[in-house]
Design a protein around this motif. Structure first.
Motif, PDB file in Angstrom:
ATOM      1  N   ALA A  65      45.125  36.069  42.773  1.00 28.40           N
ATOM      2  CA  ALA A  65      45.319  36.766  41.497  1.00 28.40           C
ATOM      3  C   ALA A  65      45.614  38.234  41.779  1.00 28.40           C
ATOM      4  O   ALA A  65      44.853  38.909  42.466  1.00 28.40           O
ATOM      5  CB  ALA A  65      44.073  36.625  40.634  1.00 28.40           C
ATOM      6  N   VAL A  66      46.742  38.706  41.236  1.00 26.01           N
ATOM      7  CA  VAL A  66      47.183  40.076  41.444  1.00 26.01           C
ATOM      8  C   VAL A  66      47.376  40.726  40.081  1.00 26.01           C
ATOM      9  O   VAL A  66      48.051  40.170  39.206  1.00 26.01           O
ATOM     10  CB  VAL A  66      48.512  40.107  42.238  1.00 26.01           C
ATOM     11  N   GLY A  67      46.788  41.915  39.903  1.00 26.45           N
ATOM     12  CA  GLY A  67      46.927  42.652  38.656  1.00 26.45           C
ATOM     13  C   GLY A  67      48.253  43.382  38.580  1.00 26.45           C
ATOM     14  O   GLY A  67      49.038  43.408  39.538  1.00 26.45           O
ATOM     15  N   ALA A  68      48.509  44.015  37.436  1.00 31.89           N
ATOM     16  CA  ALA A  68      49.769  44.733  37.205  1.00 31.89           C
ATOM     17  C   ALA A  68      50.003  45.829  38.244  1.00 31.89           C
ATOM     18  O   ALA A  68      51.147  46.132  38.589  1.00 31.89           O
ATOM     19  CB  ALA A  68      49.786  45.319  35.797  1.00 31.89           C
ATOM     20  N   SER A  69      48.921  46.415  38.767  1.00 30.75           N
ATOM     21  CA  SER A  69      49.049  47.483  39.766  1.00 30.75           C
ATOM     22  C   SER A  69      49.353  46.938  41.161  1.00 30.75           C
ATOM     23  O   SER A  69      49.595  47.705  42.080  1.00 30.75           O
ATOM     24  CB  SER A  69      47.751  48.288  39.815  1.00 30.75           C
ATOM     25  N   GLY A  70      49.307  45.610  41.315  1.00 28.96           N
ATOM     26  CA  GLY A  70      49.526  44.985  42.621  1.00 28.96           C
ATOM     27  C   GLY A  70      48.253  44.753  43.405  1.00 28.96           C
ATOM     28  O   GLY A  70      48.291  44.209  44.504  1.00 28.96           O
ATOM     29  N   GLU A  71      47.119  45.154  42.835  1.00 25.30           N
ATOM     30  CA  GLU A  71      45.840  44.999  43.531  1.00 25.30           C
ATOM     31  C   GLU A  71      45.351  43.548  43.450  1.00 25.30           C
ATOM     32  O   GLU A  71      45.354  42.941  42.382  1.00 25.30           O
ATOM     33  CB  GLU A  71      44.797  45.928  42.909  1.00 25.30           C
ATOM     34  N   VAL A  72      44.926  42.999  44.585  1.00 22.41           N
ATOM     35  CA  VAL A  72      44.392  41.644  44.655  1.00 22.41           C
ATOM     36  C   VAL A  72      43.029  41.609  43.977  1.00 22.41           C
ATOM     37  O   VAL A  72      42.154  42.422  44.286  1.00 22.41           O
ATOM     38  CB  VAL A  72      44.299  41.155  46.119  1.00 22.41           C
ATOM     39  N   ALA A  73      42.862  40.649  43.053  1.00 21.90           N
ATOM     40  CA  ALA A  73      41.610  40.545  42.294  1.00 21.90           C
ATOM     41  C   ALA A  73      40.773  39.340  42.705  1.00 21.90           C
ATOM     42  O   ALA A  73      39.578  39.315  42.419  1.00 21.90           O
ATOM     43  CB  ALA A  73      41.913  40.475  40.805  1.00 21.90           C
ATOM     44  N   GLY A  74      41.376  38.325  43.331  1.00 25.36           N
ATOM     45  CA  GLY A  74      40.580  37.168  43.707  1.00 25.36           C
ATOM     46  C   GLY A  74      41.408  36.046  44.282  1.00 25.36           C
ATOM     47  O   GLY A  74      42.642  36.083  44.280  1.00 25.36           O
ATOM     48  N   ARG A  75      40.684  35.043  44.762  1.00 17.80           N
ATOM     49  CA  ARG A  75      41.278  33.837  45.355  1.00 17.80           C
ATOM     50  C   ARG A  75      40.792  32.634  44.561  1.00 17.80           C
ATOM     51  O   ARG A  75      39.599  32.493  44.289  1.00 17.80           O
ATOM     52  CB  ARG A  75      40.827  33.710  46.806  1.00 17.80           C
ATOM     53  N   PHE A  76      41.723  31.744  44.228  1.00 15.45           N
ATOM     54  CA  PHE A  76      41.435  30.549  43.440  1.00 15.45           C
ATOM     55  C   PHE A  76      42.058  29.370  44.172  1.00 15.45           C
ATOM     56  O   PHE A  76      43.178  29.471  44.673  1.00 15.45           O
ATOM     57  CB  PHE A  76      42.005  30.699  42.024  1.00 15.45           C
ATOM     58  N   VAL A  77      41.315  28.257  44.253  1.00  9.30           N
ATOM     59  CA  VAL A  77      41.786  27.130  45.050  1.00  9.30           C
ATOM     60  C   VAL A  77      41.654  25.815  44.288  1.00  9.30           C
ATOM     61  O   VAL A  77      40.813  25.676  43.402  1.00  9.30           O
ATOM     62  CB  VAL A  77      41.044  27.025  46.404  1.00  9.30           C
ATOM     63  N   ALA A  78      42.486  24.871  44.689  1.00  9.51           N
ATOM     64  CA  ALA A  78      42.403  23.489  44.223  1.00  9.51           C
ATOM     65  C   ALA A  78      42.574  22.594  45.444  1.00  9.51           C
ATOM     66  O   ALA A  78      43.536  22.733  46.202  1.00  9.51           O
ATOM     67  CB  ALA A  78      43.492  23.190  43.195  1.00  9.51           C
ATOM     68  N   VAL A  79      41.598  21.695  45.636  1.00 11.14           N
ATOM     69  CA  VAL A  79      41.584  20.808  46.793  1.00 11.14           C
ATOM     70  C   VAL A  79      41.557  19.367  46.288  1.00 11.14           C
ATOM     71  O   VAL A  79      40.786  19.051  45.367  1.00 11.14           O
ATOM     72  CB  VAL A  79      40.326  21.070  47.664  1.00 11.14           C
ATOM     73  N   PRO A  80      42.395  18.488  46.835  1.00 11.53           N
ATOM     74  CA  PRO A  80      42.319  17.086  46.408  1.00 11.53           C
ATOM     75  C   PRO A  80      40.891  16.567  46.532  1.00 11.53           C
ATOM     76  O   PRO A  80      40.226  16.784  47.549  1.00 11.53           O
ATOM     77  CB  PRO A  80      43.264  16.364  47.372  1.00 11.53           C
TER      78      PRO A  80
END
Length: 175
Positions: A65-80
């Motif tokens: 997840a990247v905000g409008a400023s380009g700063e990384v806000a988090g990691r989100f995952v989906a695994v079978p």
């Protein structure tokens, strides 16, 4: 490798993982308190985190997840997940970690909902999440997203802090 399409929310673009994302997430993943509920201890170097993010045997997909400023806000995952099939639809386990500088701003809820909506659009039948029973913010998040606690698994997961109880959450597309 399964495609990671770009997802958008009102505040974030959720895109595929890039090599430089390890540097952005390292302060969070290297913090003892932030790593408390990981199955492994905190990361000691950006290189170690980069290797973990890019592990070729990992079967999941990652969105950053990247905000409008380009700063990384988090990691989100989906695994079978267990129980999916071609007839009834796939099952995915979801996961998330928000960068510590961005916590408390509703990012996990906003981006997890976008991920959930995307997985439903792909035909998912069920989504699951496993959470350490002591991780109250994550428990609250899953319940606010409509997940149901399906199990309390005692001394289920061996982690760097010992054996942990976990809650197993599920959400059916029909919920």
């Amino acid at each position: 490798m399964v495609e990671v399409p770009t997802l958008t929310t009102p505040r974030f673009t959720m895109r595929s993982l890039r090599r430089e994302d390890a540097a952005a997430m390292f302060p969070t993943m290297a913090d003892e308190q932030q790593a408390l509920y990981l199955t492994r201890p905190k990361f000691e170097s950006e290189e170690e985190l980069r290797d973990w993010f890019a592990a070729p045997e990992w079967p999941g997909r990652t969105w950053i997840a990247v905000g409008a400023s380009g700063e990384v806000a988090g990691r989100f995952v989906a695994v079978p997940g267990h129980g999916g099939d071609e007839t009834h639809g796939p099952v995915f386990e979801i996961g998330y970690i928000v960068a510590m500088h961005a916590q408390g701003q509703g990012i996990a809820r906003e981006c997890s909902q976008a991920l959930i909506d995307h997985l439903w659009s792909e035909g998912a039948r069920k989504l699951t999440a496993e959470v350490d029973t002591r991780n109250t913010p994550s428990v609250r998040l899953l319940e606010s997203l409509g997940f149901t606690r399906e199990a309390h698994l005692r001394e289920h997961e061996a982690t760097h802090i010992g054996m942990c109880d976990v809650y197993w959450y599920g959400k059916l597309r029909s919920d």
